[in-house]
Design an enzyme around this catalytic site. Structure first.
Site: not given
Lengths: 280, 982
Positions: B293, B298, B340, B342, B675, B679, B744, B769
């Site tokens: 722990v 955590e 792309d 365009t 698009d 694709d 801790e 924590e």
């Protein structure tokens, strides 16, 4: 996708071996000897410094503390109660009045405990005025008050070396935890009540279970080396119908408004419960 | 699924179709039949790829590596509690509390993670529900508007200029569709009722679901709906491509594994140690649990999630919607962007770029708002040319747009004519007024055989014939050319100048149109003349000038590309467009940088045949789809390595996938924009798929990790910047979170080995924590960048880990160690001041924890009951807790920077962090001083000076880290830098 492909076992083992010791670069666990040396030296200095700092802080802190009186006493504003003898397992007395072996441990404990209350040991202690607080805060040397063991009557061990265990009237000494500077108010006394009526008669020594105020306050073990806690002996005269049955008894300190005896979370604060089972 | 869809509906005639789908080509289905079919086939929608069910995803949140460890810990607590209870040992419900606390905290983090995931999967759903598409359908002879989702097979649909709602077989009329979302080609294609090809993909009489109907109207029968449409099949194909795990997911998993492993290792070691020292098995087991722990961070996963989602929110404000949280960071490690052309790099609308008249090329304004046209308009030639441009144009503004700026007005007409119309409106004033002055008599629209458009207008006493078209065709019909407003005969010098201009503009990838005119006597072309006859009249014209059109790059793109370049990111253009146009745009936006040459350029410069050119001399390279298809495996990788600047033209979306995979094989983290539906495989395959919010299809958005709401390439770069920032900040955040694990953990180690009363409880650890330290660690996500992160190379995902050795060592063994010392100092102070001197405390544990011992003597001879000692122990927990908090304040301050001094960064510049610190202190105070806390969460009100004890250690942390940073800055590459820079 390529990350997912498992390496063959042998290859990964070889990699591990390479990691642990790489003969080409002389690396052990990924570092060369020089690199290890440097990093260990660094941490040695680093931790050395921290440890020194810690020690220094501790030293400074201890300098600020008095060796006679703790800085704070608020955690133990009210004392706990305890008994002697204290059975090893929870507070339960099991004995056979006709079998001296079964209670010899209790008797020895009591004898040892009362040893420090022997007159010979109390020669330096003074006789104090009963019924009032013995305030010595101005005195450089704190005196201890005599506690005459004869006050304990039948439980003093002088009249009955077995403290009544052989007669079915076992004695239990109740004492209050030492707390520096504690000045009980009123007239503190111990009172014990069995859970069920009619199985046991309770006698107190000194009479009424009084704890005399002259034993207070306590000045701590370095100033008050010979201090003796006042005791209250509780004699349980177990009636014939009370044998072979567990008798639960609770002792409380009463008569003093500043001594707590009802705390929910501390079952020993100003009170104590124990059980007695005597067989014949 | 990969089997080609067999369709022969297009070969049937209308009668046969009516039979096949039991419908009518004039009246449509009956309502009842439609309802029945809707029930049978389901709604006409693309089903999103089947996601994992909610409960499984939730379960996964609860069953990660760390989580499992915590479940084990909770189980141990419960077992310990059960055994103690069984032994009749009451009052030891601490273990039960702890188990409940553990389960509660992990359920909470699990729910939180699930909620985050749930929220992000819902983003896409909300996109779809935004605008339910409507379709015009004829049922039982009546024309209705219904939701496109309610269309069924056999429905008779009336298709106007909108998205095609299903696969439709044309029965009458014709239209033009943009199939770019399906095939990637952006040229509009004609659709008419005749079957023109055996393949259903090529034939003219099927309009596909999700393509755009650009002009015209058509009536047709629905032949398939939803997932059974051609596009639906492709979309479900995409779901077959495995989703790559994002680099940050790999990082975190890698890191969590290490942490979990270390926790178990630590725990097991001390379990063995405890057993050897002589603790009973159960106690040793509880120690094991406590160490796990203490050691497991955590709050880490929650912190990471929150940091990422904060960045995602920040990105959303800048038009990037992030579907997959972890994608934020991936974007930061991107090393190749396949973009792309365009719409992404360009504005996706034709615009007049250049004009040529009087033998000179004039540049037109191609910015997005087209505010100022700055070329010289004083020439007489321009007057005629502008008139031709205005008149020889069929496009018109949609009505009711008077207040709208010209550039944003909607136009009816094709792309080129729209561009010319807007150009004319901006340069020469109202087109409508001009057309009113010169009413049109006859017109011959553009067609592919003529390659020109001609119209005749009444102009008072004369008629004006205007013609525009492909320059060489236009020139054929000219007798003279305009110079300085006067017609001169075509001489060789003029021709040379014309050829030069035409080639130059064409070479820039622009579409060039020639314009010419001729004054005719009034009545030479009477109204009602057949348009075809105009072709005969249009001879001996006067050439007015050339106009070239281009889809210009977005204004922000060149800068964004430059930014990418300084950031070490390679931008590759992948387009379906013509190579010359592609190259021109690539050069304009900087994908092909100034001075870079393609092998073709080199060949031309050195007058060598192309084969003899050393490819290494050419930085740039344009590869067409056809070349790509003919390449041997591995050649593409070779090309990508040889030429840093690559443009792929005329590629199909399938080839996009190949390009992405090649880049990935070279070890790049690839971002891909897309698009179209097809694709989506590439989008999925890419490390980060970026779909276009405006032009993108649903399938693309589904497959993507990120959606650009404004379709702008520059937004990707913003994303990269944010991604890099969050990586840096996550590093800081994690370092901060990890540090406190040591203070801790050490209490337990000291507790077991030196047998002191426990300095820090498990529940207290959980509070650190999951409660107090979460806010500062999240606030680090708001930290601004230390340096210009866009001047660094993208991180190498294999080398530059999120958590590296110096980070762990520095956090654990240095800052963590200082914090531990702070905690123990405070602990010993609190014990000593209450009467327990340090030397007495060592080895005190067995008696201290003996519940039967009610008269334990302290250093002053006072006697303590068990309960009194326990409250003292809680005081120690609280004191240790406060020490960690105080040091963590220093810790969060030092984590603001990794290299710069805190004062260079500004200690209070990050307001959120300041607020978080204040908040953290407030929670600390609340936990300490709220009544009832001692018995609920084991916090005791502590004395003021115990807050002060750890502060010198906090100061030490600040000073030490400043020294570290100073060393790192002053001596880059030194031993100090290597060991201490994380």
């Amino acid at each position: 996708m390529s990350k997912e492909t498992k390496k063959p076992f042998r290859q990964s083992m070889a990699e591990w071996r390479q990691f642990i010791y790489n003969p080409n670069s002389g690396e052990f666990l990924g570092r060369t000897a020089k690199s290890w040396g440097l990093i260990l030296l660094f941490y040695l200095v680093f931790y050395g410094f921290l440890a020194a700092l810690f020690t220094f802080t501790m030293w400074v802190m201890l300098q600020t503390l008095s060796s006679d009186i703790p800085k704070y006493r608020d955690r133990i504003s009210s004392p706990g109660l305890m008994i002697s003898p204290k059975p090893d397992t929870a507070l339960e007395f099991y004995f056979n009045r006709s079998d001296s072996q079964s209670y010899s441990e209790y008797v020895t404990t009591l004898q040892n405990f009362l040893e420090s209350y022997n007159d010979s040991k109390q020669s330096q202690n003074i006789v104090c005025t009963p019924g009032q607080i013995f305030d010595q805060s101005d005195a450089a040397v704190k005196k201890a008050c005599q506690f005459n063991i004869s006050q304990l009557g039948q439980c003093s061990g002088k009249e009955d070396a077995n403290f009544g265990y052989s007669k079915g009237t076992p004695c239990v000494l109740v004492k209050m935890n030492r707390v520096i500077g504690l000045k009980p108010e009123g007239e503190p006394r111990i009172e014990c009540t069995p859970k069920e009526e009619g199985m046991v008669n309770i006698n107190y020594f000194p009479p009424n279970g009084v704890m005399d105020l002259m034993y207070f306050p306590y000045y701590g073990k370095s100033l008050h080396a010979h201090y003796l806690q006042p005791l209250v002996a509780v004699q349980l005269a177990i009636r014939p119908n009370g044998t072979k049955e567990e008798i639960a008894i609770e002792c409380k300190i009463l008569g003093s408004p500043n001594l707590k005896n009802q705390d929910d979370r501390d079952k020993f604060l100003g009170r104590i419960a124990f059980k007695v089972l005597m067989s014949e | 699924m990969k089997r080609e869809l067999e369709l022969d509906d297009h070969k049937l005639d209308v009668k046969e179709l009516e039979v096949k789908y039991s419908t009518s080509a004039t009246k449509g289905l009956s309502e009842a039949a439609a309802t029945e079919r809707l029930l049978r086939d389901g709604p006409n929608e693309l089903r999103p790829p089947r996601g994992t069910p909610g409960c499984v995803r939730f379960g996964r949140q609860l069953a990660g590596g760390l989580q499992c460890l915590m479940w084990v810990a909770a189980a141990i607590c419960l077992i310990a509690y059960g055994v103690q209870e069984g032994e009749g040992d009451r009052g030891s419900s601490d273990n039960l509390y702890l188990a409940v606390a553990l389960i509660a905290s992990w359920s909470f983090t699990g729910c939180f993670g699930y909620y985050q995931e749930f929220k992000s999967t819902n983003i896409i759903a909300s996109f779809r529900n935004l605008v339910p598409q409507q379709a015009t359908v004829i049922r039982a002879g009546q024309t209705l508007q219904v939701n496109a989702a309610e269309l069924v097979v056999g429905d008779l649909v009336d298709q106007g200029g909108d998205r095609v709602p299903a696969d439709i077989l044309l029965a009458a009329q014709g239209c033009k569709v943009d199939n770019s979302s399906l095939t990637g080609e952006s040229e509009p294609q004609t659709r008419s009722p005749e079957c023109s090809h055996d393949s259903h993909l090529e034939t003219r009489n099927i309009a596909f679901f999700s393509t755009m109907c650009l002009e015209g109207t058509a009536t047709g029968l629905v032949i398939s709906t939803g997932d059974r449409t051609v596009i639906g099949r492709i979309a479900s194909l995409a779901s077959g491509v495995e989703n790559e795990r994002t680099p940050i997911a790999v990082e975190i998993e890698h890191f969590v594994d290490i942490i979990a492993g270390l926790a178990v290792l630590f725990g097991a070691t001390f379990f063995v140690v405890a057993m050897l020292i002589g603790y009973p098995f159960l106690r040793a087991l509880v120690f094991f649990m406590a160490i796990v722990v203490a050691y497991v961070p955590e709050g880490l996963l929650a912190t990471v999630t929150v940091c990422l989602s904060l960045t995602a929110k920040r990105l959303a404000r800048r038009s990037c919607v992030v579907k997959n949280l972890e994608a934020v960071e991936t974007l930061g490690s991107t090393s190749v962007i396949c973009s792309d052309k365009t719409g992404t790099l360009t504005q996706n609308r034709m615009t007049v770029a250049h004009l040529w008249f009087d033998g000179q090329v004039h540049a037109a304004d191609t910015t997005e708002d087209q505010s100022g046209q700055s070329f010289d308009q004083s020439s007489e030639s321009w007057a005629l040319l502008s008139q031709v441009i205005t008149l020889c144009n069929r496009a018109q503004f949609k009505p009711g747009q008077e207040g709208v700026p010209v550039a944003q007005r909607d136009v009816i007409g094709d792309a080129s004519e729209t561009a010319l119309l807007k150009f004319a409106e901006v340069t020469s004033g109202s087109v409508a007024a001009a057309r009113g002055r010169y009413p049109k008599v006859v017109e011959l629209p553009f067609n592919s055989s003529n390659k020109f458009q001609v119209s005749v207008h009444d102009a008072g006493p004369q008629q004006l014939l205007v013609l525009k078209g492909a320059p060489e065709r236009v020139l054929e019909r000219c007798r003279g050319a305009l110079r300085g407003g006067e017609e001169r005969p075509l001489d060789p010098r003029w021709r040379q100048s014309f050829e030069g201009a035409y080639a130059e503009l064409g070479g820039r990838g622009e579409r060039v149109l020639g314009f010419c005119a001729r004054w005719l006597p009034a009545g030479s072309v009477p109204p009602g003349t057949a348009p075809e006859a105009l072709a005969e009249v249009a001879h001996g014209l006067c050439f007015a000038g050339l106009v070239s059109l281009i889809d210009p790059p977005r204004a922000t793109v060149p800068q964004a590309v430059r930014k990418c370049r300084t950031a070490g990111i390679r931008v590759i253009m992948v387009t379906g467009d013509h190579p010359i146009t592609a190259k021109a745009i690539a050069a304009a936006v900087g994908i092909i940088s100034e001075g870079s040459e393609t092998p073709e350029d080199v060949a031309e410069r050195l007058h060598l045949p192309l084969e003899q050119v050393d490819p290494r001399q050419a930085r740039a390279r344009v590869v067409t789809g056809a070349e790509l298809a003919a390449m041997a495996p591995g050649t593409l990788e070779h090309l990508l390595r040889t030429h840093p600047e690559m443009v792929f033209a005329r590629t199909s979306p399938q080839q996009k996938l190949v390009i992405v995979e090649s880049c990935q094989r070279l070890g790049a983290i690839v971002a891909v924009t897309g698009d179209g539906v097809n694709d989506s495989p590439a989008l999925k395959k890419a490390d980060i798929g970026v779909a276009m919010g405006i032009a993108g299809s649903d399938a693309a958005k589904n497959a993507a990790d990120m959606i650009l709401l404004d379709d702008n390439f520059a937004s990707i770069v913003t994303g990269v910047e944010q991604g890099r920032l969050i990586f840096d900040n996550l590093k800081k955040s994690i370092a901060y979170t990890l540090t406190k694990n040591i203070p801790e953990l050490t209490p337990y180690l000291i507790y077991i080995t030196a047998s002191v009363p426990l300095p820090l409880g498990c529940i207290t650890i959980l509070f650190i924590e999951l409660c107090t330290d979460i806010f500062p660690s999240v606030s680090l996500a708001y930290e601004r960048a230390e340096s210009d992160i866009m001047h660094l190379k993208p991180r190498n995902p294999r080398r530059d880990r999120l958590v590296n050795e110096p980070l762990a060592a520095y956090s654990y063994f240095q800052i963590g160690a200082i914090q531990s010392f702070a905690g123990f100092t405070d602990y010993f102070v609190a014990m000593a001041q209450e009467g327990w001197w340090p030397l007495l405390v060592l080895g005190l544990r067995p008696r201290w924890e003996d519940a039967h011992e009610q008269e334990l003597q302290d250093s002053y001879g006072q006697q303590w009951t068990f309960a009194q000692r326990r409250y003292q122990q809680y005081t120690c927990y609280t004191v240790f807790f406060i020490s960690i908090e105080m040091c963590q304040i220093a810790d969060v301050l030092i984590r603001k920077t990794r290299r710069l001094s805190l004062f260079q960064q500004g200690p209070f510049r990050n307001r959120t962090l300041v607020v978080a610190i204040v908040f953290q202190v407030c929670i600390g105070c609340f936990l300490c001083y709220c009544p009832g806390m001692p018995n609920v969460f084991n916090f005791m009100p502590i004395r003021f000076q115990w807050w002060l004890v750890p502060m010198p250690f906090g100061l030490l942390i600040l000073v030490y880290d400043e020294i570290r940073k100073l060393g790192v800055r002053r001596h880059p590459g030194s031993w100090w830098d290597r060991e201490l820079y994380y």
